[in-house]
Scaffold this motif. Structure first.
Motif, PDB file in Angstrom:
ATOM      1  N   VAL A   1     -19.896   3.861  13.669  1.00  0.00           N
ATOM      2  CA  VAL A   1     -20.011   2.406  13.719  1.00  0.00           C
ATOM      3  C   VAL A   1     -18.615   1.814  13.595  1.00  0.00           C
ATOM      4  O   VAL A   1     -17.900   2.073  12.627  1.00  0.00           O
ATOM      5  N   ALA A   2     -18.231   1.033  14.605  1.00  0.00           N
ATOM      6  CA  ALA A   2     -16.962   0.301  14.577  1.00  0.00           C
ATOM      7  C   ALA A   2     -17.274  -1.152  14.220  1.00  0.00           C
ATOM      8  O   ALA A   2     -18.402  -1.621  14.373  1.00  0.00           O
ATOM      9  N   SER A   3     -16.261  -1.865  13.747  1.00  0.00           N
ATOM     10  CA  SER A   3     -16.503  -3.192  13.195  1.00  0.00           C
ATOM     11  C   SER A   3     -15.679  -4.276  13.886  1.00  0.00           C
ATOM     12  O   SER A   3     -14.491  -4.103  14.136  1.00  0.00           O
ATOM     13  N   PHE A   4     -16.375  -5.390  14.154  1.00  0.00           N
ATOM     14  CA  PHE A   4     -15.743  -6.578  14.741  1.00  0.00           C
ATOM     15  C   PHE A   4     -16.317  -7.803  14.038  1.00  0.00           C
ATOM     16  O   PHE A   4     -17.509  -7.854  13.746  1.00  0.00           O
ATOM     17  N   HIS A   5     -15.465  -8.776  13.783  1.00  0.00           N
ATOM     18  CA  HIS A   5     -15.886  -9.964  13.036  1.00  0.00           C
ATOM     19  C   HIS A   5     -14.956 -11.118  13.404  1.00  0.00           C
ATOM     20  O   HIS A   5     -13.769 -10.895  13.642  1.00  0.00           O
ATOM     21  N   PRO A   6     -15.455 -12.353  13.410  1.00  0.00           N
ATOM     22  CA  PRO A   6     -14.593 -13.491  13.749  1.00  0.00           C
ATOM     23  C   PRO A   6     -13.433 -13.706  12.774  1.00  0.00           C
ATOM     24  O   PRO A   6     -12.431 -14.320  13.129  1.00  0.00           O
ATOM     25  N   HIS A   7     -13.564 -13.188  11.554  1.00  0.00           N
ATOM     26  CA  HIS A   7     -12.509 -13.357  10.550  1.00  0.00           C
ATOM     27  C   HIS A   7     -11.919 -12.012  10.133  1.00  0.00           C
ATOM     28  O   HIS A   7     -11.418 -11.874   9.005  1.00  0.00           O
ATOM     29  N   TYR A   8     -11.971 -11.044  11.036  1.00  0.00           N
ATOM     30  CA  TYR A   8     -11.487  -9.706  10.721  1.00  0.00           C
ATOM     31  C   TYR A   8     -10.055  -9.796  10.209  1.00  0.00           C
ATOM     32  O   TYR A   8      -9.219 -10.518  10.755  1.00  0.00           O
ATOM     33  N   GLN A   9      -9.792  -9.035   9.158  1.00  0.00           N
ATOM     34  CA  GLN A   9      -8.448  -9.000   8.590  1.00  0.00           C
ATOM     35  C   GLN A   9      -8.161  -7.589   8.105  1.00  0.00           C
ATOM     36  O   GLN A   9      -8.872  -7.063   7.249  1.00  0.00           O
TER      37      GLN A   9
ATOM     38  N   ASN B   1      -4.766  -8.981  13.735  1.00  0.00           N
ATOM     39  CA  ASN B   1      -6.182  -8.984  13.350  1.00  0.00           C
ATOM     40  C   ASN B   1      -7.097  -9.234  14.549  1.00  0.00           C
ATOM     41  O   ASN B   1      -8.262  -8.855  14.529  1.00  0.00           O
ATOM     42  N   PHE B   2      -6.567  -9.879  15.579  1.00  0.00           N
ATOM     43  CA  PHE B   2      -7.389 -10.268  16.722  1.00  0.00           C
ATOM     44  C   PHE B   2      -7.899  -9.058  17.507  1.00  0.00           C
ATOM     45  O   PHE B   2      -8.843  -9.195  18.275  1.00  0.00           O
ATOM     46  N   THR B   3      -7.299  -7.893  17.307  1.00  0.00           N
ATOM     47  CA  THR B   3      -7.813  -6.704  18.003  1.00  0.00           C
ATOM     48  C   THR B   3      -9.241  -6.397  17.575  1.00  0.00           C
ATOM     49  O   THR B   3      -9.984  -5.768  18.327  1.00  0.00           O
TER      50      THR B   3
ATOM     51  N   THR C   1     -20.276  -8.368  14.504  1.00  0.00           N
ATOM     52  CA  THR C   1     -20.797  -7.375  15.449  1.00  0.00           C
ATOM     53  C   THR C   1     -20.565  -5.967  14.928  1.00  0.00           C
ATOM     54  O   THR C   1     -19.471  -5.635  14.472  1.00  0.00           O
ATOM     55  N   LEU C   2     -21.607  -5.156  15.019  1.00  0.00           N
ATOM     56  CA  LEU C   2     -21.504  -3.725  14.740  1.00  0.00           C
ATOM     57  C   LEU C   2     -21.512  -3.003  16.083  1.00  0.00           C
ATOM     58  O   LEU C   2     -22.392  -3.241  16.913  1.00  0.00           O
ATOM     59  N   HIS C   3     -20.547  -2.143  16.293  1.00  0.00           N
ATOM     60  CA  HIS C   3     -20.407  -1.431  17.562  1.00  0.00           C
ATOM     61  C   HIS C   3     -20.738   0.043  17.339  1.00  0.00           C
ATOM     62  O   HIS C   3     -20.017   0.737  16.630  1.00  0.00           O
TER      63      HIS C   3
END
Length: 188
Positions: free
Chosen positions: A116-124, A135-137, A144-146
């Motif tokens: 499971v990879a991780s993506f979020h609008p406030h990823y830091q 962080n935008f990568t 979102t869970l990928h």
């Protein structure tokens, strides 16, 4: 959980549409993931809109999607993105939840098979400032869970001449684009 969202009110967010635009314009368009385009154009990416409103409900949906991915051929579904806009909106809560996601992979005996990879609008990233463009990568329009097949990741990385250069290239791309350019890219 549903693959097709119900018709939304005119001003309601288009969670899957926003996610598709992010995939097309940022992930593929900026080549942040050089492996994404092939599976996307072959329609092997499953996008799921979660209706979960609690971490427990999301964990159940995650387990269902992990099993679906395990039981479906890669030619049909190579990867799954679970967009969950109604739960784990706070990045720290989301980040804590990732331990549960990894535990679900282990409990289903899928370690070494799925991840499971991780993506979020406030990823830091740890140690990065909140406004660091790096962080935008891992920033997506919605939490979102990928879900990824480990063998697909290994094949893609093996076929790439120098996978270590991807991170460096992505940071350079995002530095040149800047935060304003990033936000403009994702606008309709």
């Amino acid at each position: 959980m549903t693959d097709l969202p119900a018709p939304a009110a005119p001003d309601a967010p288009d969670y899957l549409g926003d996610t598709r635009r992010w995939i097309e314009r940022a992930v593929i368009g900026l080549n942040l993931c050089p492996f994404a385009k092939a599976v996307y154009v072959k329609q092997q990416v499953r996008l799921v809109l979660s209706d979960a409103s609690t971490p427990e409900a999301l964990l159940e949906e995650l387990a269902e999607e992990l099993l679906r991915l395990r039981d479906t051929s890669a030619e049909e579904i190579d990867t799954t993105l679970i967009v969950h806009p109604h739960v784990l909106e706070d990045f720290l809560d989301y980040n804590d939840f990732l331990d549960n996601a990894d535990a679900a992979v282990e409990a289903l005996d899928l370690q070494g098979i799925l991840q499971v990879a991780s993506f979020h609008p406030h990823y830091q990233f740890a140690g990065a400032a909140p406004d660091d463009v790096g962080n935008f990568t891992n920033r997506s329009p919605w939490p979102t869970l990928h879900l990824l097949r480990e063998d697909s990741v290994e094949r893609a990385v093996a076929a790439f001449p120098d996978p270590d250069v991807i991170v460096e290239r992505n940071l350079d791309t995002l530095q040149k684009l800047g935060a304003d350019g990033w936000h403009q890219l994702l606008r309709e």
